[in-house]
Design a protein around this motif. Sequence first.
Motif, PDB file in Angstrom:
ATOM      1  N   THR A  29      48.633 -40.867 -37.526  1.00 17.05           N
ATOM      2  CA  THR A  29      48.561 -42.122 -36.779  1.00 17.05           C
ATOM      3  C   THR A  29      49.664 -43.073 -37.249  1.00 17.05           C
ATOM      4  O   THR A  29      50.393 -43.660 -36.447  1.00 17.05           O
TER       5      THR A  29
ATOM      6  N   ARG B  44      45.362 -50.251 -39.567  1.00 18.73           N
ATOM      7  CA  ARG B  44      44.151 -49.481 -39.886  1.00 18.73           C
ATOM      8  C   ARG B  44      43.489 -50.136 -41.087  1.00 18.73           C
ATOM      9  O   ARG B  44      44.168 -50.532 -42.043  1.00 18.73           O
TER      10      ARG B  44
ATOM     11  N   PRO C  44      42.976 -34.911 -39.606  1.00 16.22           N
ATOM     12  CA  PRO C  44      43.173 -33.666 -40.324  1.00 16.22           C
ATOM     13  C   PRO C  44      41.925 -32.776 -40.285  1.00 16.22           C
ATOM     14  O   PRO C  44      40.807 -33.277 -40.378  1.00 16.22           O
TER      15      PRO C  44
HETATM   16  C1  NCD Z   1      41.009 -39.446 -37.585  1.00 19.53           C
HETATM   17  C2  NCD Z   1      40.714 -40.830 -38.124  1.00 19.53           C
HETATM   18  O1  NCD Z   1      41.420 -41.329 -38.998  1.00 19.53           O
HETATM   19  O2  NCD Z   1      39.755 -41.391 -37.617  1.00 19.53           O
HETATM   20  N1  NCD Z   1      42.307 -39.048 -37.842  1.00 19.53           N
HETATM   21  C3  NCD Z   1      43.295 -39.450 -36.986  1.00 19.53           C
HETATM   22  O3  NCD Z   1      43.604 -40.606 -36.864  1.00 19.53           O
HETATM   23  N2  NCD Z   1      43.869 -38.496 -36.231  1.00 19.53           N
HETATM   24  C4  NCD Z   1      39.993 -38.433 -37.893  1.00 19.53           C
HETATM   25  C5  NCD Z   1      39.661 -38.137 -39.324  1.00 19.53           C
HETATM   26  O4  NCD Z   1      40.195 -38.716 -40.261  1.00 19.53           O
HETATM   27  O5  NCD Z   1      38.822 -37.238 -39.520  1.00 19.53           O
END
Ligand code: NCD
Length: 337
Positions: free
Chosen positions: A58, A107, A275
Amino acid sequence: MEFAGSHILSVHQFERTDVERIFAVADRMGPYARRRRVTRVLDGAILGSMFFEPSTRTRVSFGSAFNLLGGEVRETTGFENSAIAKGESLYDTARVLSGYSDVIAMRHPVAGSVAEFAAASRVPVINGGDGSNEHPSQALLDLYTIKSELAGRGRGIDRLRIAMVGDLRFGRTVHSLSKLLCLFERVQVTLVSPGELRMPGEIVEEMRRAGIEVIESDALEASISHVDIVYSTRIQEERFGTQAEADLYRGRYRLNQSIYTHHCEPNTVIMHPLPRDSRDHARELDDDLNDNPNLAIFRQTDNGMLVRMALFALTLDVVEQVDKHARDVNWYTAGRF
Ligand code: NCD
């Protein structure tokens, strides 16, 4: 919705026409993402990338998407490298960082925190995941992938049959995807999880109110036999009190080639937000699926670039200018995509 200048915080913001607009813009980003063309439309613009939880795809794909549009990226990762570790509030951080950036991708481990940050920001903020709440850009790239995988089979998002498997309680990707599917017709969603990790009741209710047929189960094999998509997820160990608690569920559902062959319809598409947990005690999606042509996980990550470029082009209102600032690439790119 009006995209220019808007935050992207939750899939609840979108009508079906908004999703279709994002996908149409994403389609136009193909030549740039595939390195056939270069555009400098965001020359001079700065993305503030603030990731306070672990992230590979991301974070990097938001940054690369911005670079591919000609902009630059300034990155903060981890609380320990940020003044938040000195007690600075989200409000102050947002006031400051939005003075340095034209758009921010963020995030944060706390649900609702990205919206709180956005309320104080002077520039658009895109939610890259807030705790177990939402991950709107992931849901968009997942849905874009579903659409493109099924297009070749004469099927679409309307009438989709999908099984979501694993940690449906804490998985923000499945929360956002479930809400986004409410915009489509005659969808059937099978939710496969241990009883303790079921999809939150309010999201199940929201889906049912929207006309989605929701089936809940704790059995993998029986649930994946009549679906177009199996969407597997990782046990979100970071949201459990202890690792011992996460250990109770890791490895509970493992999709491998043998189970796929015996239980799935021939062309069932396999997805995962990644992942995937490749440790022996987990392996929710086994490596022996890597040669299965229906494994779409790396097409998902490639599609993420298109969708994130589209979100930047829309929020910064440059969609119609992208091609005007473009030229062919100079370097060797054959065979990459
Ligand atoms: C996900 C997340 O961070 O929510 N990963 C992502 O952004 N592709 C899923 C996860 O961490 O399992």
